[in-house]
Design a protein around this motif. Structure first.
Motif, PDB file in Angstrom:
ATOM      1  N   PHE A 191      35.564   1.716   8.121  1.00 49.98           N
ATOM      2  CA  PHE A 191      36.860   2.283   8.492  1.00 49.98           C
ATOM      3  C   PHE A 191      36.809   2.904   9.893  1.00 49.98           C
ATOM      4  O   PHE A 191      37.757   2.787  10.675  1.00 49.98           O
ATOM      5  N   LEU A 192      35.697   3.571  10.214  1.00 51.37           N
ATOM      6  CA  LEU A 192      35.594   4.267  11.494  1.00 51.37           C
ATOM      7  C   LEU A 192      35.406   3.325  12.672  1.00 51.37           C
ATOM      8  O   LEU A 192      35.821   3.618  13.790  1.00 51.37           O
ATOM      9  N   SER A 193      34.784   2.186  12.440  1.00 53.44           N
ATOM     10  CA  SER A 193      34.320   1.330  13.528  1.00 53.44           C
ATOM     11  C   SER A 193      35.404   0.372  14.020  1.00 53.44           C
ATOM     12  O   SER A 193      36.011  -0.365  13.233  1.00 53.44           O
ATOM     13  N   PRO A 194      35.622   0.304  15.338  1.00 47.81           N
ATOM     14  CA  PRO A 194      36.558  -0.699  15.871  1.00 47.81           C
ATOM     15  C   PRO A 194      36.049  -2.120  15.705  1.00 47.81           C
ATOM     16  O   PRO A 194      36.823  -3.069  15.819  1.00 47.81           O
ATOM     17  N   PHE A 195      34.763  -2.283  15.442  1.00 42.97           N
ATOM     18  CA  PHE A 195      34.223  -3.614  15.167  1.00 42.97           C
ATOM     19  C   PHE A 195      34.798  -4.172  13.879  1.00 42.97           C
ATOM     20  O   PHE A 195      35.134  -5.364  13.792  1.00 42.97           O
ATOM     21  N   TYR A 196      34.928  -3.328  12.865  1.00 43.78           N
ATOM     22  CA  TYR A 196      35.417  -3.767  11.553  1.00 43.78           C
ATOM     23  C   TYR A 196      36.907  -3.497  11.353  1.00 43.78           C
ATOM     24  O   TYR A 196      37.601  -4.267  10.691  1.00 43.78           O
ATOM     25  N   ASN A 197      37.394  -2.384  11.861  1.00 41.02           N
ATOM     26  CA  ASN A 197      38.734  -1.937  11.512  1.00 41.02           C
ATOM     27  C   ASN A 197      39.766  -2.472  12.515  1.00 41.02           C
ATOM     28  O   ASN A 197      39.888  -1.971  13.632  1.00 41.02           O
ATOM     29  N   ARG A 198      40.516  -3.485  12.087  1.00 41.56           N
ATOM     30  CA  ARG A 198      41.606  -4.049  12.894  1.00 41.56           C
ATOM     31  C   ARG A 198      42.939  -3.879  12.146  1.00 41.56           C
ATOM     32  O   ARG A 198      43.860  -4.675  12.321  1.00 41.56           O
ATOM     33  N   ARG A 199      43.025  -2.848  11.308  1.00 46.77           N
ATOM     34  CA  ARG A 199      44.219  -2.652  10.492  1.00 46.77           C
ATOM     35  C   ARG A 199      45.418  -2.245  11.354  1.00 46.77           C
ATOM     36  O   ARG A 199      45.242  -1.681  12.447  1.00 46.77           O
ATOM     37  N   ASP A 200      46.621  -2.498  10.820  1.00 48.54           N
ATOM     38  CA  ASP A 200      47.836  -2.097  11.524  1.00 48.54           C
ATOM     39  C   ASP A 200      48.677  -1.124  10.710  1.00 48.54           C
ATOM     40  O   ASP A 200      49.859  -0.920  10.992  1.00 48.54           O
ATOM     41  N   ASP A 201      48.067  -0.493   9.685  1.00 46.69           N
ATOM     42  CA  ASP A 201      48.776   0.538   8.926  1.00 46.69           C
ATOM     43  C   ASP A 201      48.244   1.906   9.354  1.00 46.69           C
ATOM     44  O   ASP A 201      47.622   2.049  10.407  1.00 46.69           O
ATOM     45  N   GLU A 202      48.455   2.938   8.525  1.00 47.60           N
ATOM     46  CA  GLU A 202      48.030   4.285   8.917  1.00 47.60           C
ATOM     47  C   GLU A 202      46.519   4.461   8.946  1.00 47.60           C
ATOM     48  O   GLU A 202      46.017   5.502   9.401  1.00 47.60           O
ATOM     49  N   PHE A 203      45.759   3.459   8.491  1.00 50.49           N
ATOM     50  CA  PHE A 203      44.305   3.565   8.468  1.00 50.49           C
ATOM     51  C   PHE A 203      43.633   2.766   9.590  1.00 50.49           C
ATOM     52  O   PHE A 203      42.426   2.545   9.555  1.00 50.49           O
ATOM     53  N   GLY A 204      44.382   2.355  10.604  1.00 49.90           N
ATOM     54  CA  GLY A 204      43.785   1.611  11.704  1.00 49.90           C
ATOM     55  C   GLY A 204      44.692   1.580  12.914  1.00 49.90           C
ATOM     56  O   GLY A 204      45.839   2.008  12.871  1.00 49.90           O
ATOM     57  N   GLY A 205      44.143   1.068  14.022  1.00 52.30           N
ATOM     58  CA  GLY A 205      44.933   0.915  15.225  1.00 52.30           C
ATOM     59  C   GLY A 205      44.619   1.907  16.319  1.00 52.30           C
ATOM     60  O   GLY A 205      44.902   1.670  17.486  1.00 52.30           O
TER      61      GLY A 205
END
Length: 456
Positions: A191-205
């Motif tokens: 969740f913390l890493s920009p390598f893994y987290n490409r979400r577009d909801d409240e948990f990424g971006g």
């Protein structure tokens, strides 16, 4: 300046000294002997005087999420209640015990363990986002196998609630605090890493949004378990493969900012660690474990885990290459810890390559008024992991030496960072030292009474 023997407070709980046993794989599982296995593993550290014992990564769900065989699950309140036998034992020595909660996400066995995948075909690989192209390439080349289920927003909230439920059961069983597995490529780091987290909801971006999962986990734990002390590892992905292979990763500066924001969110302590975006030797720096890979009794189990002899040899080769890059470095997280400590007022815990009492004094700022790095103390507590495989009652030697005022040969740990204890754990083998020279040296120290605590 603090000494190793000084008490410290984390979230309102007093730890009697500043030495802790960092989380390790106990491989105790959830069977009828699980509680006894955990007692056998953790009791010696507390008996030797260690102020804080951290139970290794324990899984918050009943299915999936295990990064290695034999991980204990804490989804079942009835099972967790039986762990009061363990917490009572630890408390009987005056020590405190925290449990580390985890879900492996894409690092789970349903991704990498061939036999486990065959036996559990219905288990989903949980992912924060679609895997990055580097991992998809390894999938196409046949090195890994990805068929992930990307968590929906509602499913992220439900996963956070599982952390809260597990924490509440642990507190009822007598655990003194909660330690989140925030690094080593588990779901929190994903969740913390920009390598893994490409979400577009409240948990990424954005960096702030990538922290939201830890904020929701904190709220769930507070609602269900009360004001139990809460800490987490904080990753910096500096040893990750370099650009252009990996451009998006957490820098040291990113890690410092994460720690600063976690204090504002309400976390009571942090453990800054340098790690990678993939599961490699960045967290167990040291020698290539040749003895473990050549163990004839484990070859069939290695084949089952990695999907055959050819893949086993590839993993072994990768292990050898990584050992050249991630050679042992004393207190390799010291500078990261110092940077964090300069920006937060909550306790900072240091682990990774700490092997001598003198290093511990320097990290705490108590050796001639200087820290292990420079300027200010690097941390408020010091911890070790693999050395407790080599010397389960290590605390007695280190803390006893502190009262003597001199650093001697007896205050150096026996662990050689050979890593022959780690590789067999992919088969579910227990975490123990198997190095003959170390075992002989431990036997000599036992005969000398080095692990006996002095009478108070």
């Amino acid at each position: 300046m603090a000494t190793l023997e000084d008490p410290i407070e984390i979230g309102g709980v007093t730890i009697p000294n500043r030495l802790y046993r960092a989380p390790l794989l106990e491989c105790a599982g959830n069977g009828p002997d699980a509680v006894d296995a955990l007692i056998d593993d953790l009791d010696p550290a507390a008996e030797s005087g260690v102020g804080l014992v951290c139970q290794g990564a324990t899984i918050v769900r009943g299915d999936g999420g295990c990064a290695a065989p034999g991980m204990t699950r804490v989804h079942d309140p009835d099972f967790v209640s039986r762990l009061s036998r363990l917490t009572d034992r630890i408390h009987g020595y005056g020590s405190r015990i925290f449990v580390q909660l985890e879900h492996g996400g894409l690092r789970s066995m349903e991704t990498w363990h061939a036999e486990y995948r065959r036996e559990h075909p219905d288990l989903e690989q949980l992912a924060v986002s679609r895997p990055p192209w580097q991992l998809r390439l390894l999938d196409r080349l046949g090195f890994l196998s990805y068929d992930p289920h990307v968590l929906s927003t509602d499913e992220v909230y439900e996963l956070a609630a599982d952390f809260g439920r597990a924490a509440a059961s642990a507190v009822d069983a007598g655990y003194d605090g909660i330690h989140l597995a925030g690094a080593n490529m588990g779901i929190v780091q994903q969740f913390l890493s920009p390598f893994y987290n490409r979400r577009d909801d409240e948990f990424g971006g954005s960096p702030e949004a990538r922290l939201e999962f830890l904020a929701v986990v904190r709220d769930e734990i507070r609602e269900r378990a009360g004001d139990v002390p809460l800490m987490t590892k904080v990753p910096a992905e500096t040893p990750a493969p370099p650009a252009p292979v990996v451009r998006r990763k957490l820098s040291l500066e990113d890690g410092v900012e994460i720690a600063r924001r976690l204090e504002k969110i309400g976390y009571d302590a942090v453990v800054p660690v340098q790690t990678s975006v993939v599961w490699d030797m960045s967290i167990v720096r040291g020698e290539y474990p040749e003895r473990a890979w050549n163990n004839e009794g484990l070859q069939a189990e290695y084949d089952a885990a990695f999907g055959g002899a050819a893949r086993k040899r590839l993993v072994s080769l990768a292990n050898r290459i990584q050992s050249l890059r991630y050679d042992f470095e004393p207190a390799w997280n010291a500078d990261f810890c110092r940077r964090v400590r300069e920006r937060v007022s909550i306790p900072v815990l240091a682990e990774g390559g700490i092997r001598e009492r003198e290093e511990m004094d320097q990290l705490l700022g108590g050796a001639n008024g200087e820290s292990f790095t420079s300027g200010t103390p690097a941390c408020d507590m010091v911890g070790m992991a693999r050395p407790f495989y080599a010397e389960p009652k290590l605390g007695a030697r280190l803390l006893e030496s502190g009262t003597g005022g001199e650093t001697s040969e007896r205050t150096r740990v026996l662990c050689e960072s050979c890593n022959n204890c780690t590789v067999p754990q992919v088969t579910g083998a227990p975490g123990i030292c198997r190095t003959p020279d170390v075992l002989r040296a431990r036997g000599e120290l036992e005969r000398e009474g080095a692990y006996e605590r002095p009478e108070s």
